[in-house]
Design a protein around this motif. Structure first.
Motif: not given
Ligand SMILES: Cc1cc2nc3c(=O)[nH]c(=O)nc-3n(C[C@H](O)[C@H](O)[C@H](O)COP(=O)(O)O)c2cc1C
Length: 453
Positions: A178-189
């Protein structure tokens, strides 16, 4: 509290679905199946009538059992020409907010991975309103079109389906956390690779080693519909189905089938009362009984009996063109669908059917019952069905498109609402939430066992 009555619309992306010949009726708009706007308008009508869903049938071959060729099917347009059902869904979803989409896809001719992605795509695009009618097909012509000699044997189709389900559950439920997508703009992941896993499957019929290609969708697994009631079909439904569609001409035929589906669910360790069972039915409703009767007489003038027998031949694998019109239909065992022939042979020993009876009955709405009358008369009859069959609702076929559905929505639904037998608003959220009160399959379902917790 009497049980709520639910409606689905039984449709198909073709000219003649269940009522051959009616495309000739002056008010019928069946040729508009090629126009997106006709589907959008129908979806809006059904949502106005608070239908749970539109159920789209499909076949991947022609009805060439009657007379041993496709000639009759082509001439009478019996489920050919037929276009792809899934491509209708995004347009209808964009025009509605609540209507569900139960779409038939046969698992026999497509590898699990691209199919699973297409359903995930639709689950995203519909905000969780997609359902899948799990079928394995009944036409040899479809198998030949896929380069095979003929279809798999009847029970082997269900065995293959069992394996197919195991694969698609792993893709839908077990590949992405469920938490696979993090769309973390800071880390780019965007996706945390540690929360996505490969699915490896070495089954009896399918092998696969892949990551599911779609990120988790609102329902993950689409709402699962099933429509086979042979012993193998019931066992499959008991394990997998959330909704079951049945067809049969009378309460005598439908009642034991419903009971057997619920028993199969109990045997599979699931709550038998949680399965929603819908029976095929055609309703001709008008302001008064006399007007409804006149409408039916008018429709009957356009009914196409050879078209009906062409359909029936495809469903049963029996070439009705070789039978005398006044002969009584006998049971045989073959590798087409089994319930279709049972309906008119051994499912109700108190009734025999001649070939002529079959042609006349099937020509309007297929093998389901035909209920005709004023809103009060039809509502009385539906209540009688509900009281005697343990059904949850009806899968409504049409005679004239879209007139049959317009009349149900405008005349019958208000009558059922007045009687407190029909919802007055949709429940919120996904299709599964509307039907069952939760977005994901429950813990007793086999799909839950492959979930990434
Ligand atoms: C209401 C209803 C709708 C169905 N729609 C389809 C369909 O669109 N495509 C298909 O291949 N089979 C369809 N089927 C056939 C079933 O999936 C199944 O193959 C058939 O009922 C035979 O199964 P059985 O031998 O277990 O009874 C439908 C059956 C019913 C009763």
């Amino acid at each position: 509290m009497p049980r709520e009555i639910r409606f689905n619309a039984f449709e198909m992306n073709c000219v003649v679905h269940q009522s051959p010949g009616l495309w000739r009726h002056p008010r019928d708009r069946s040729r508009d199946y090629r126009k997106l706007q006709s589907w959008v308008a129908l979806a809006r009508t059904l949502e106005r009538g608070l239908f749970d869903g539109i159920f789209l049938a499909d076949v991947l071959g022609v009805y060439d059992v009657f007379g041993g060729s496709a000639q009759s099917a082509l001439a009478h347009a019996t489920q050919v020409p037929v276009n792809d059902p899934l491509l209708l869904v995004p347009a209808m979803a964009a025009a509605t907010e609540h209507l569900g989409f139960g779409v038939t896809v046969t698992l026999s001719y497509e590898p699990p991975l691209p199919f699973a992605r297409r359903m995930s795509t639709l689950d995203h695009l519909t905000d969780g309103r997609i359902g899948w009618n799990v079928v394995t097909g009944y036409l040899d012509s479809a198998a030949r079109g896929m380069g095979e000699v003929g279809q798999r044997r009847h029970d082997d189709r269900y065995a293959a389906a069992e394996d197919y389900m195991a694969v698609v559950y792993k893709l839908w439920e077990g590949s992405w956390a469920d938490d696979a997508v993090v769309a973390d703009t800071a880390t780019g992941v965007f996706t945390n690779p540690d929360r996505v896993r490969r699915v490896s499957h070495e089954g009896t019929h399918y092998r696969l080693d892949a990551v599911h290609l779609s990120e988790p969708s609102p329902q993950r697994t689409p709402v699962l519909y099933q429509a086979g009631t042979s012993p193998a079909g019931r066992a499959f439904a008991g394990r997998h189905a959330e909704c079951v569609f049945m067809s049969g001409p009378s309460v005598q035929v439908i009642t034991p089938r419903g009971a057997s589906i619920r028993a199969a669910a109990r045997d599979a360790g699931r709550d038998p009362t949680a399965i929603l069972i819908f029976a095929l039915m055609t309703i001709i409703v008008a302001p008064s009984d006399a007007e409804a009767k006149a409408l039916l007489d008018d429709y009957r003038g356009y009914a196409d009996h050879e078209g009906a027998l062409t359909l029936m031949s495809g469903w049963t694998g029996v070439d009705f063109s070789t039978l005398d019109l006044d002969s009584i239909v006998q049971h045989v065992e073959n590798d087409a669908g089994r319930s279709a022939l049972d309906n008119i042979t051994r499912a109700d020993p108190s009734r025999t059917w001649t070939v002529r009876d079959v042609a006349e009955h099937v020509a309007i709405g297929g093998i389901g019952p035909l209920i005709v009358g004023s809103p009060a008369t039809v509502a009385d009859e539906l209540e009688r069905w509900m009281e005697t069959t343990d059904l949850n609702g009806f899968n409504l076929a049409f005679a004239v498109r879209p007139e049959t559905f317009d009349a149900v929505v405008d005349l019958l639904v208000p009558e059922l609402q007045r009687r407190g037998r029909y919802k007055t608003a949709y429940a919120p959220g996904t299709l599964r939430n509307k039907l069952f009160g939760h977005d994901r399959l429950d813990e007793t379902h086999p799909a839950a066992s492959v979930r990434w917790l």
